[in-house]
Design a protein around this motif. Structure first.
Motif, PDB file in Angstrom:
ATOM      1  N   ALA A   1      -3.160  26.470 -44.979  1.00  0.00           N
ATOM      2  CA  ALA A   1      -3.462  25.574 -46.162  1.00  0.00           C
ATOM      3  C   ALA A   1      -4.986  25.623 -46.495  1.00  0.00           C
ATOM      4  CB  ALA A   1      -3.051  24.282 -46.295  1.00  0.00           C
ATOM      5  N   GLY A   2      -5.483  26.946 -46.988  1.00  0.00           N
ATOM      6  CA  GLY A   2      -7.081  26.827 -47.067  1.00  0.00           C
ATOM      7  C   GLY A   2      -7.747  28.085 -47.147  1.00  0.00           C
ATOM      8  N   LEU A   3      -8.507  28.489 -48.258  1.00  0.00           N
ATOM      9  CA  LEU A   3      -9.342  29.360 -48.112  1.00  0.00           C
ATOM     10  C   LEU A   3      -9.559  30.051 -45.964  1.00  0.00           C
ATOM     11  CD1 LEU A   3     -11.355  29.486 -51.100  1.00  0.00           C
ATOM     12  CD2 LEU A   3      -9.433  31.264 -51.193  1.00  0.00           C
ATOM     13  N   TYR A   4      -9.799  31.013 -45.521  1.00  0.00           N
ATOM     14  CA  TYR A   4     -10.322  32.055 -44.739  1.00  0.00           C
ATOM     15  C   TYR A   4     -10.889  33.132 -45.044  1.00  0.00           C
ATOM     16  CZ  TYR A   4      -6.224  33.981 -43.890  1.00  0.00           C
ATOM     17  OH  TYR A   4      -4.916  34.897 -43.824  1.00  0.00           O
ATOM     18  N   LYS A   5     -11.824  33.859 -43.849  1.00  0.00           N
ATOM     19  CA  LYS A   5     -11.940  35.099 -43.897  1.00  0.00           C
ATOM     20  C   LYS A   5     -10.625  35.917 -43.000  1.00  0.00           C
ATOM     21  CE  LYS A   5     -16.627  34.875 -46.036  1.00  0.00           C
ATOM     22  NZ  LYS A   5     -15.903  35.406 -46.854  1.00  0.00           N
TER      23      LYS A   5
ATOM     24  N   PRO B   1      -4.139  32.102 -48.713  1.00  0.00           N
ATOM     25  CA  PRO B   1      -2.587  32.519 -48.916  1.00  0.00           C
ATOM     26  C   PRO B   1      -1.246  31.286 -49.988  1.00  0.00           C
ATOM     27  CG  PRO B   1      -3.475  31.481 -47.013  1.00  0.00           C
ATOM     28  CD  PRO B   1      -4.494  30.965 -47.856  1.00  0.00           C
ATOM     29  N   LEU B   2      -0.139  32.165 -50.385  1.00  0.00           N
ATOM     30  CA  LEU B   2       0.054  31.542 -51.307  1.00  0.00           C
ATOM     31  C   LEU B   2       1.151  30.878 -50.918  1.00  0.00           C
ATOM     32  CD1 LEU B   2       1.619  32.055 -54.672  1.00  0.00           C
ATOM     33  CD2 LEU B   2       3.083  34.366 -53.153  1.00  0.00           C
TER      34      LEU B   2
ATOM     35  N   GLY C   1      -6.395  20.532 -47.425  1.00  0.00           N
ATOM     36  CA  GLY C   1      -6.235  21.856 -47.975  1.00  0.00           C
ATOM     37  C   GLY C   1      -6.196  22.430 -49.427  1.00  0.00           C
ATOM     38  N   ARG C   2      -5.730  23.801 -49.131  1.00  0.00           N
ATOM     39  CA  ARG C   2      -5.532  24.403 -50.552  1.00  0.00           C
ATOM     40  C   ARG C   2      -4.190  24.965 -51.419  1.00  0.00           C
ATOM     41  NH1 ARG C   2      -8.975  27.499 -54.676  1.00  0.00           N
ATOM     42  NH2 ARG C   2      -8.116  28.729 -54.788  1.00  0.00           N
TER      43      ARG C   2
END
Length: 219
Positions: A124-128, A144-145, A175-176
């Motif tokens: 749950a979050g931005l990642y590369k 991620p959606l 998280g996001r």
């Protein structure tokens, strides 16, 4: 939609489909889209940066077709898009990431389920993402959606329960959370089962006091 979100301290990134037309492709031609953006940008409170690119049905593996879409958006008066999401969530790893990166995308919000709630990437979050071909990280990030309107409405009560549980968990651990809502469903008598849905979702999210951070603000 913009007013509803603003009243609850939230905002969205908007993805409007453009490019080649067809059954699974764009519904509006270049002139119609251009007129839409011209009228929209005259409205108070509309941020041009809030409009990302909605990759067409046949562009997720094609550099040139996505480049045409980008060029069209510039013709609409939009800045060069840096955030995007694929139509029908079409995606192939790792090729799609390369196509997006080659066209200047910095954040993608495609990776998710169309009929289920949950994080397809397991995070749950931005990642590369990792590029197994070059054996290094991509420069763009994936957001991620968590879920889309159709998945929540398939079982309305359970959908909101699952969403509430996830929001309460992320509120604690951090998280996001990214949602997809089709704006043409909002307050539309042709889709009576959607009436009130987005209002309830926005209120639910607002209860957890998350920091408003849509994709175009996360750059």
């Amino acid at each position: 939609l913009i007013n509803l979100e603003s009243k609850n301290g939230l905002s969205s990134t908007f993805y409007v489909l453009n490019g080649s037309m067809g059954r699974f492709r764009a519904r509006s031609n270049f002139s119609e889209n251009k007129l839409f953006y011209e009228r929209l940008f005259k409205c108070n409170g509309v941020d041009k940066q809030a409009f990302g690119i909605h990759y067409n049905y046949d562009t997720y593996l094609d550099d040139k077709k996505l480049a045409i879409q980008v060029k069209e958006m510039l013709g609409f008066g939009c800045p060069h898009p840096e955030v995007g999401r694929a139509h029908y969530l079409r995606f192939k790893y790792p090729q799609t990431f390369s196509v997006l990166e080659n066209n200047g995308l910095k954040i993608d919000e495609t990776v998710g389920f169309s009929s289920l709630l949950g994080f397809r990437s397991g995070i749950a979050g931005l990642y590369k993402p990792y590029n197994p071909i070059d054996k290094e990280k991509f420069q763009l990030s994936e957001s991620p959606l968590f879920g889309m309107d159709q998945a929540m409405l398939a079982d309305h009560a359970n959908g909101f329960r699952v969403t509430s549980n996830m929001l309460s968990h992320v509120a604690v651990v951090g998280g996001r959370v990214s949602f997809l809502f089709h704006h043409d469903y909002y307050d539309n008598p042709e889709f009576p089962f959607y009436i009130g849905f987005y209002d309830d979702l926005i209120k639910l999210i607002a209860n957890y006091n998350f920091v408003d951070n849509p994709a175009h603000l996360a750059l």
